[in-house]
Design a protein around this motif. Sequence first.
Motif, mmCIF file in Angstrom:
data_model
loop_
_atom_site.group_PDB
_atom_site.id
_atom_site.type_symbol
_atom_site.label_atom_id
_atom_site.label_comp_id
_atom_site.label_asym_id
_atom_site.label_seq_id
_atom_site.Cartn_x
_atom_site.Cartn_y
_atom_site.Cartn_z
ATOM 1 N N LEU A 123 114.365 53.694 105.735
ATOM 2 C CA LEU A 123 115.030 52.424 105.487
ATOM 3 C C LEU A 123 114.466 51.352 106.405
ATOM 4 C CD1 LEU A 123 118.702 53.735 105.298
ATOM 5 C CD2 LEU A 123 117.096 53.392 103.423
ATOM 6 N N VAL A 124 114.179 50.195 105.839
ATOM 7 C CA VAL A 124 113.657 49.066 106.603
ATOM 8 C C VAL A 124 114.436 47.829 106.179
ATOM 9 C CG1 VAL A 124 111.609 47.668 107.121
ATOM 10 C CG2 VAL A 124 111.356 50.098 106.661
ATOM 11 N N LEU A 125 114.763 46.976 107.124
ATOM 12 C CA LEU A 125 115.471 45.744 106.810
ATOM 13 C C LEU A 125 114.663 44.863 105.869
ATOM 14 C CD1 LEU A 125 116.830 44.738 110.325
ATOM 15 C CD2 LEU A 125 118.160 45.583 108.379
ATOM 16 N N TYR A 126 115.336 44.208 104.979
ATOM 17 C CA TYR A 126 114.714 43.277 104.048
ATOM 18 C C TYR A 126 114.513 41.929 104.735
ATOM 19 C CZ TYR A 126 114.176 40.126 100.109
ATOM 20 O OH TYR A 126 113.700 39.178 99.243
ATOM 21 N N GLY A 127 113.425 41.260 104.432
ATOM 22 C CA GLY A 127 113.224 39.900 104.891
ATOM 23 C C GLY A 127 112.428 39.752 106.174
ATOM 24 N N LEU A 128 111.944 40.846 106.730
ATOM 25 C CA LEU A 128 111.131 40.754 107.936
ATOM 26 C C LEU A 128 109.723 40.280 107.566
ATOM 27 C CD1 LEU A 128 112.108 44.122 109.662
ATOM 28 C CD2 LEU A 128 112.942 41.836 110.224
ATOM 29 N N PRO A 129 108.987 39.718 108.527
ATOM 30 C CA PRO A 129 107.604 39.326 108.235
ATOM 31 C C PRO A 129 106.763 40.531 107.809
ATOM 32 C CG PRO A 129 108.330 38.425 110.344
ATOM 33 C CD PRO A 129 109.390 39.376 109.884
ATOM 34 N N ARG A 130 105.772 40.276 106.968
ATOM 35 C CA ARG A 130 104.936 41.342 106.398
ATOM 36 C C ARG A 130 104.337 42.259 107.456
ATOM 37 N NH1 ARG A 130 99.718 42.675 105.096
ATOM 38 N NH2 ARG A 130 98.827 40.965 106.288
ATOM 39 N N LEU A 131 103.757 41.685 108.507
ATOM 40 C CA LEU A 131 103.103 42.512 109.518
ATOM 41 C C LEU A 131 104.111 43.349 110.304
ATOM 42 C CD1 LEU A 131 100.334 40.086 110.814
ATOM 43 C CD2 LEU A 131 100.040 42.114 109.370
ATOM 44 N N LEU A 132 105.271 42.798 110.583
ATOM 45 C CA LEU A 132 106.306 43.574 111.273
ATOM 46 C C LEU A 132 106.813 44.693 110.379
ATOM 47 C CD1 LEU A 132 108.072 44.063 113.727
ATOM 48 C CD2 LEU A 132 109.658 42.322 112.852
ATOM 49 N N THR A 133 107.041 44.394 109.114
ATOM 50 C CA THR A 133 107.489 45.417 108.162
ATOM 51 C C THR A 133 106.468 46.547 108.069
ATOM 52 O OG1 THR A 133 108.714 43.780 106.867
ATOM 53 C CG2 THR A 133 108.146 45.844 105.757
ATOM 54 N N GLY A 134 105.202 46.200 107.961
ATOM 55 C CA GLY A 134 104.154 47.222 107.864
ATOM 56 C C GLY A 134 104.073 48.090 109.097
ATOM 57 N N SER A 135 104.188 47.479 110.270
ATOM 58 C CA SER A 135 104.110 48.276 111.500
ATOM 59 C C SER A 135 105.330 49.173 111.649
ATOM 60 C CB SER A 135 103.920 47.382 112.733
ATOM 61 O OG SER A 135 105.052 46.586 112.972
ATOM 62 N N ILE A 136 106.499 48.695 111.242
ATOM 63 C CA ILE A 136 107.705 49.528 111.270
ATOM 64 C C ILE A 136 107.548 50.700 110.310
ATOM 65 C CG2 ILE A 136 110.161 49.607 110.657
ATOM 66 C CD1 ILE A 136 110.340 46.690 111.716
ATOM 67 N N LEU A 137 107.037 50.419 109.115
ATOM 68 C CA LEU A 137 106.823 51.507 108.146
ATOM 69 C C LEU A 137 105.822 52.529 108.667
ATOM 70 C CD1 LEU A 137 106.854 49.623 104.738
ATOM 71 C CD2 LEU A 137 108.391 51.463 105.461
ATOM 72 N N ALA A 138 104.742 52.074 109.284
ATOM 73 C CA ALA A 138 103.757 53.009 109.847
ATOM 74 C C ALA A 138 104.430 53.889 110.900
ATOM 75 C CB ALA A 138 102.583 52.245 110.451
ATOM 76 N N HIS A 139 105.238 53.287 111.770
ATOM 77 C CA HIS A 139 105.947 54.023 112.826
ATOM 78 C C HIS A 139 106.897 55.052 112.204
ATOM 79 C CE1 HIS A 139 108.110 54.259 116.806
ATOM 80 N NE2 HIS A 139 109.067 54.675 115.987
ATOM 81 N N GLU A 140 107.717 54.611 111.264
ATOM 82 C CA GLU A 140 108.718 55.508 110.665
ATOM 83 C C GLU A 140 108.080 56.578 109.785
ATOM 84 O OE1 GLU A 140 111.682 55.638 111.761
ATOM 85 O OE2 GLU A 140 111.504 53.805 112.934
ATOM 86 N N MET A 141 106.980 56.236 109.132
ATOM 87 C CA MET A 141 106.278 57.241 108.328
ATOM 88 C C MET A 141 105.669 58.319 109.211
ATOM 89 S SD MET A 141 104.665 54.823 105.372
ATOM 90 C CE MET A 141 103.776 56.106 104.535
ATOM 91 N N MET A 142 105.275 57.951 110.430
ATOM 92 C CA MET A 142 104.758 58.955 111.363
ATOM 93 C C MET A 142 105.875 59.909 111.773
ATOM 94 S SD MET A 142 101.987 59.964 112.544
ATOM 95 C CE MET A 142 101.644 61.386 113.544
#
Length: 153
Positions: free
Chosen positions: A18-37
């Motif tokens: 789960l990731v918050l909606y509305g975050l900047p693209r680069l922040l969202t991508g880095s969060i997804l990379a972290h959580e996917m790891m």
Amino acid sequence: MITEPHRLTRHCEVTAILVLYGLPRLLTGSILAHEMMHAWLRLKGYPNLSPEVEEGICQVLAHMWLESELYSGSANGGASSSSSAPPSSPTASSKKGKRSDFEKKFGEFFKHQIESDTSSAYGDGFRLGNQAVLKYGLKRTLDHILMTGSFPV
């Protein structure tokens, strides 16, 4: 009553990230990379890792993702720098178009936040993990973590 030792095995299933909606693209991508790891570590059966090792390697992946976004194709203004693709062919990096100076600075800020974090788990863990990945590569670092539960020195 006869008792015998029994080893409990923990089965972990990842069902969502789960990731918050509305975050900047680069922040969202880095969060997804972290959580996917985190999810990958669970799915591949890594043992219970210390917070420094687990959060550290997850931060390394977030940082690597940011670098790949910020520097892919930046040598020629957003077009792909791949020598195998003709200059006119669309590629993953050129489809996004040229990154604005604002987006580049935003990405650099997110990278700096990871690099300068003062917490032991996220900050120190990142610095140890990044040092290991730079020295041994990601695969060998992950193999070492699986075998020992720690970063290679």
